[in-house]
Design a protein around this motif. Structure first.
Motif, PDB file in Angstrom:
ATOM      1  N   THR A   4       0.827  -1.204   0.000  1.00 31.71           N
ATOM      2  CA  THR A   4       0.000   0.000   0.000  1.00 31.71           C
ATOM      3  C   THR A   4       0.861   1.253   0.000  1.00 31.71           C
ATOM      4  O   THR A   4       1.800   1.380   0.782  1.00 31.71           O
ATOM      5  N   ASN A   5       0.522   2.158  -0.895  1.00 29.88           N
ATOM      6  CA  ASN A   5       1.225   3.430  -0.984  1.00 29.88           C
ATOM      7  C   ASN A   5       0.705   4.334   0.136  1.00 29.88           C
ATOM      8  O   ASN A   5      -0.208   5.136  -0.047  1.00 29.88           O
ATOM      9  N   LEU A   6       1.270   4.164   1.330  1.00 30.27           N
ATOM     10  CA  LEU A   6       0.739   4.817   2.526  1.00 30.27           C
ATOM     11  C   LEU A   6       0.642   6.338   2.408  1.00 30.27           C
ATOM     12  O   LEU A   6      -0.336   6.928   2.883  1.00 30.27           O
ATOM     13  N   PRO A   7       1.605   7.027   1.784  1.00 33.45           N
ATOM     14  CA  PRO A   7       1.479   8.489   1.713  1.00 33.45           C
ATOM     15  C   PRO A   7       0.211   8.971   1.007  1.00 33.45           C
ATOM     16  O   PRO A   7      -0.242  10.080   1.244  1.00 33.45           O
ATOM     17  N   THR A   8      -0.363   8.123   0.145  1.00 34.23           N
ATOM     18  CA  THR A   8      -1.570   8.528  -0.581  1.00 34.23           C
ATOM     19  C   THR A   8      -2.849   7.977   0.045  1.00 34.23           C
ATOM     20  O   THR A   8      -3.948   8.245  -0.464  1.00 34.23           O
ATOM     21  N   ARG A   9      -2.715   7.212   1.120  1.00 38.49           N
ATOM     22  CA  ARG A   9      -3.878   6.579   1.743  1.00 38.49           C
ATOM     23  C   ARG A   9      -3.801   6.813   3.252  1.00 38.49           C
ATOM     24  O   ARG A   9      -3.150   6.048   3.965  1.00 38.49           O
ATOM     25  N   PRO A  10      -4.415   7.878   3.767  1.00 41.45           N
ATOM     26  CA  PRO A  10      -4.315   8.187   5.199  1.00 41.45           C
ATOM     27  C   PRO A  10      -4.644   6.972   6.064  1.00 41.45           C
ATOM     28  O   PRO A  10      -5.619   6.251   5.810  1.00 41.45           O
ATOM     29  N   PRO A  33      -6.051   6.223   8.974  1.00 37.41           N
ATOM     30  CA  PRO A  33      -7.386   5.887   9.495  1.00 37.41           C
ATOM     31  C   PRO A  33      -8.333   5.377   8.414  1.00 37.41           C
ATOM     32  O   PRO A  33      -9.099   4.441   8.648  1.00 37.41           O
ATOM     33  N   MET A  34      -8.271   5.977   7.224  1.00 39.25           N
ATOM     34  CA  MET A  34      -9.133   5.519   6.142  1.00 39.25           C
ATOM     35  C   MET A  34      -8.667   4.163   5.616  1.00 39.25           C
ATOM     36  O   MET A  34      -9.483   3.312   5.244  1.00 39.25           O
ATOM     37  N   LEU A  35      -7.356   3.954   5.576  1.00 35.62           N
ATOM     38  CA  LEU A  35      -6.831   2.646   5.176  1.00 35.62           C
ATOM     39  C   LEU A  35      -7.324   1.566   6.140  1.00 35.62           C
ATOM     40  O   LEU A  35      -7.720   0.474   5.718  1.00 35.62           O
ATOM     41  N   ALA A  36      -7.306   1.876   7.440  1.00 39.28           N
ATOM     42  CA  ALA A  36      -7.797   0.916   8.426  1.00 39.28           C
ATOM     43  C   ALA A  36      -9.260   0.569   8.165  1.00 39.28           C
ATOM     44  O   ALA A  36      -9.668  -0.604   8.243  1.00 39.28           O
ATOM     45  N   ARG A  37     -10.073   1.567   7.847  1.00 39.69           N
ATOM     46  CA  ARG A  37     -11.490   1.318   7.569  1.00 39.69           C
ATOM     47  C   ARG A  37     -11.652   0.480   6.286  1.00 39.69           C
ATOM     48  O   ARG A  37     -12.505  -0.416   6.213  1.00 39.69           O
ATOM     49  N   THR A  38     -10.865   0.772   5.279  1.00 40.10           N
ATOM     50  CA  THR A  38     -10.925  -0.005   4.036  1.00 40.10           C
ATOM     51  C   THR A  38     -10.595  -1.464   4.299  1.00 40.10           C
ATOM     52  O   THR A  38     -11.310  -2.377   3.853  1.00 40.10           O
ATOM     53  N   GLU A  98       4.259   5.298  12.369  1.00 40.76           N
ATOM     54  CA  GLU A  98       3.019   5.791  12.960  1.00 40.76           C
ATOM     55  C   GLU A  98       1.806   5.168  12.283  1.00 40.76           C
ATOM     56  O   GLU A  98       0.836   4.781  12.942  1.00 40.76           O
ATOM     57  N   GLY A  99       1.857   5.095  10.965  1.00 41.43           N
ATOM     58  CA  GLY A  99       0.724   4.557  10.223  1.00 41.43           C
ATOM     59  C   GLY A  99       0.432   3.116  10.589  1.00 41.43           C
ATOM     60  O   GLY A  99      -0.736   2.734  10.783  1.00 41.43           O
ATOM     61  N   ILE A 100       1.473   2.300  10.692  1.00 41.57           N
ATOM     62  CA  ILE A 100       1.268   0.900  11.064  1.00 41.57           C
ATOM     63  C   ILE A 100       0.694   0.803  12.471  1.00 41.57           C
ATOM     64  O   ILE A 100      -0.259   0.053  12.727  1.00 41.57           O
ATOM     65  N   ARG A 101       1.270   1.563  13.397  1.00 35.18           N
ATOM     66  CA  ARG A 101       0.782   1.511  14.779  1.00 35.18           C
ATOM     67  C   ARG A 101      -0.685   1.930  14.867  1.00 35.18           C
ATOM     68  O   ARG A 101      -1.498   1.292  15.553  1.00 35.18           O
ATOM     69  N   LEU A 102      -1.042   2.994  14.148  1.00 32.17           N
ATOM     70  CA  LEU A 102      -2.412   3.488  14.210  1.00 32.17           C
ATOM     71  C   LEU A 102      -3.379   2.499  13.563  1.00 32.17           C
ATOM     72  O   LEU A 102      -4.452   2.213  14.112  1.00 32.17           O
ATOM     73  N   GLU A 158     -13.686   4.991  17.323  1.00 28.06           N
ATOM     74  CA  GLU A 158     -13.976   3.611  17.710  1.00 28.06           C
ATOM     75  C   GLU A 158     -13.312   2.634  16.744  1.00 28.06           C
ATOM     76  O   GLU A 158     -13.456   2.762  15.524  1.00 28.06           O
ATOM     77  N   PRO A 159     -12.589   1.642  17.250  1.00 29.89           N
ATOM     78  CA  PRO A 159     -11.993   0.642  16.363  1.00 29.89           C
ATOM     79  C   PRO A 159     -13.068  -0.223  15.715  1.00 29.89           C
ATOM     80  O   PRO A 159     -14.147  -0.435  16.290  1.00 29.89           O
ATOM     81  N   ALA A 160     -12.765  -0.729  14.530  1.00 25.92           N
ATOM     82  CA  ALA A 160     -13.658  -1.686  13.889  1.00 25.92           C
ATOM     83  C   ALA A 160     -13.668  -2.986  14.680  1.00 25.92           C
ATOM     84  O   ALA A 160     -12.679  -3.337  15.340  1.00 25.92           O
TER      85      ALA A 160
END
Length: 297
Positions: free
Chosen positions: A68-74, A76-81, A125-129, A153-155
């Motif tokens: 995943t190209n993390l810089p283009t996919r915030p 929190p939204m990546l987590a929801r996806t 940070e992204g992985i941890r979040l 709220e976490p999924a």
């Protein structure tokens, strides 16, 4: 478990062939379909749109955006996806994460161009979040340098394993601290100098973080030719795998698992191309079952 996958095209022009290949891989019992993530190219499919459709057309196989190209996919939204895909598919998803490499292209999409140091910090940070935002539990507040969420709220779905494509020493250390798997960059394999110098960085960082390095799987993108007859040499003079007959592949991959601890392989054609129908069939119907059987013994 040893994972066996196949890399499929993201080209818009290849959609029909990609759908056919995914369905065939699923019927044959492969474990993974992988796609790359380059949203700045108009002739490429969006990685998560593609993986969602491929998972919808299949029943057993898992999907992986590698990576995943993390810089283009915030985050929190990546987590929801990813948690949504997990719920929709019965957990058939692995989360691949990358620092981001083509920064000029990323910037053309309107995202801030980060320095290498900033990119690695944002990656960790992204992985941890993302990991905090799955599996239920209390609301998450995260106030990082690059990512902030408040009372989110976490999924309910558990977050799937996170595999990285780390290359540099700092991002390799991140993998050791927070990731669950590693796919060596530039299609490096277990006999490469890249692996020999990189894996110890992951292992040390894992130990320093109180983790068992064995919990971080190494899964290889593995390009090569699958030929009807044996080749005189399966590796080039520089040590790079060229390919060979099914029997030569079986011997090589079985040794990689039993002698080098390889946790999986994703087949690509020569030069990282999408495998053709003949290669895909030999991989799924001859090579993978034989390696599974040999490893099980």
């Amino acid at each position: 478990m040893t994972h066996f996958g196949i890399g499929v095209s993201t080209a818009v022009a290849d959609v029909a062939a990609t759908l056919k290949l995914a369905e065939r891989a699923d019927r044959a019992g492969l474990d993974l379909l992988t796609v790359s993530d380059h949203p700045y190219y108009a002739d490429r499919l969006d990685a998560y749109a593609e993986i969602g459709v491929l998972l919808g057309r299949t029943r057993r196989i898992s999907g992986l955006v590698s990576v995943t190209n993390l810089p283009t996919r915030p985050a929190p939204m990546l987590a929801r996806t990813v948690s949504s895909l997990s719920e929709l598919t019965g957990g058939r998803i692995v989360l691949g994460m990358g620092v981001g490499g083509l920064w000029d292209d990323i910037a053309r999409l309107g995202f801030t161009k980060l320095t290498p140091g900033q990119a690695v910090r944002a990656f960790e940070e992204g992985i941890r979040l993302v990991k905090l935002l799955g599996g239920g539990g209390d609301p998450v507040t995260f106030d990082g340098e690059f990512h902030q969420v408040t009372n989110l709220e976490p999924a309910a779905a558990p977050m799937p394993p996170v595999w990285t494509g780390s290359v540099g020493p700092k991002s390799l250390a991140v993998t050791g601290r927070v990731a669950d798997g590693w796919m060596p960059g530039h299609a490096a394999d277990w006999l490469s100098e890249r692996y020999r110098t990189s894996r110890p960085i992951i292992d040390k960082a894992a130990v320093d973080a109180g983790r068992d390095p064995a919990d971080i799987a190494t899964v290889y993108n593995f390009p090569g030719r699958i030929t009807a007859e044996p080749l005189p040499k399966t590796r080039a003079d520089d040590g790079r795998w060229i390919g060979g007959s099914p029997a030569q592949w079986i011997e090589e991959l079985t040794g990689a698992v039993l002698e080098h601890g390889a946790a999986g392989f994703v087949l690509f054609g020569p030069g990282g191309s999408t495998p053709d129908e003949t290669a895909a069939a030999r991989w799924a119907e001859e090579i993978v079952p034989a390696v599974r059987e040999a490893v099980a013994k």
